[in-house]
Design a protein around this motif. Sequence first.
Motif, short mmCIF file in Angstrom:
data_model
loop_
_atom_site.label_atom_id
_atom_site.label_comp_id
_atom_site.label_asym_id
_atom_site.label_seq_id
_atom_site.Cartn_x
_atom_site.Cartn_y
_atom_site.Cartn_z
N LEU A 190 0.83 -1.20 0.00
CA LEU A 190 0.00 0.00 0.00
C LEU A 190 0.87 1.26 0.00
O LEU A 190 0.53 2.25 -0.66
N ALA A 191 1.98 1.24 0.72
CA ALA A 191 2.89 2.39 0.75
C ALA A 191 3.49 2.65 -0.62
O ALA A 191 3.55 3.80 -1.09
N TYR A 192 3.91 1.57 -1.27
CA TYR A 192 4.49 1.71 -2.61
C TYR A 192 3.43 2.19 -3.61
O TYR A 192 3.70 3.04 -4.46
N GLY A 193 2.23 1.65 -3.50
CA GLY A 193 1.15 2.08 -4.38
C GLY A 193 0.77 3.53 -4.17
O GLY A 193 0.59 4.28 -5.14
N LEU A 194 0.70 3.94 -2.91
CA LEU A 194 0.37 5.33 -2.59
C LEU A 194 1.45 6.27 -3.10
O LEU A 194 1.16 7.30 -3.74
N GLY A 195 2.71 5.93 -2.84
CA GLY A 195 3.82 6.77 -3.29
C GLY A 195 3.90 6.84 -4.80
O GLY A 195 4.14 7.91 -5.37
N SER A 196 3.70 5.71 -5.46
CA SER A 196 3.76 5.68 -6.93
C SER A 196 2.66 6.52 -7.54
O SER A 196 2.87 7.22 -8.54
N ALA A 197 1.46 6.48 -6.93
CA ALA A 197 0.32 7.23 -7.48
C ALA A 197 0.52 8.74 -7.33
O ALA A 197 0.14 9.52 -8.21
#
Length: 323
Positions: free
Chosen positions: A85-92
């Motif tokens: 979720l952290a990677y997805g949030l940061g990537s978005a």
Amino acid sequence: MRSFGLAFASWFEKYTFLLIPGSLVLGWLLSDVLLDFVHWIPYLFGYITLVMALGCGIRHLQGVLKRPFAVMLTLFLAHAAAPVLAYGLGSAVFGADSDYTIGLLLFAIIPLGISSVMWVGSSGGSVPFILAVVVLDTILSPLVVPALMDMFIGDALVAWNASELILDLLTMVVLPTLIGVMLYEVSKGRIKEWSAPVAQPISKLFFMLVVMLNAAAIAPHAAGMKEEMLVVIPVVVALIVICYLLGYFGSYAMPGRTQDMQITFTYASGMRNISLGMVLATSYFSPQASIPVVLGIMFQQPAATVIHALFHRRRTRAVSYPK
């Protein structure tokens, strides 16, 4: 001396949500003075880890291993679901190759925070379980942290040195933890109570120093990022909230779930060892990658205070309106 030391430690825990952000701000303001002492950080952190481990013995670890599903679920929420979720949030928000995304990911990967033990205890959770899981997770960190960072963004880490990171984690985290557990065993569990009047206040002061020195280390770089902070801060707050919610709702997956374990899961998933995260961020990553981790310490404790109030309100309602 004994009463003063214990009173100081209690006072520190009560006002952690103010003292830690205050230390962060002070570190930024006194950056020019404190930069010469940044090399102290690993030694200060090693002492903090040692004091944490003085309350855990082999029987605590054995007790946790008797609940393998609860342990695996805790580690899954903290080190699988949260990083995704952290990677997805940061990537978005920032892009997959952004240093801010790396910082958010590091925040989600670092071991569980020892301060979660205090919050679990005051909120009615299972202290033996959280203490043993924190120690176990800390011991596993030389394997977990490099492996997960390399899995998610290994190609993006230009100056990545996994072997050096593993060595640092072994000396700063694992070795002090093992020494603390051995001292607990040798003293038959009396070492924590015996040393608490001196060891715990010093540990609290060292924790504040670690925060100040890490803040001082990134202050010169953070000065030119004021506009970016308007985006980074809300994202960091969102990630912290997500981590707490993961623990709360993730506890429903455990058979025979009890209220004390739901409380324990909430703090286990939501609280990270930010002081270790700051050491790793400033040592191995860019100043931008350090920003989300450092900001995390400003919001992790206040969020824990809100969670504590909500759990307290739920207990009060349960007593007032019994089924």
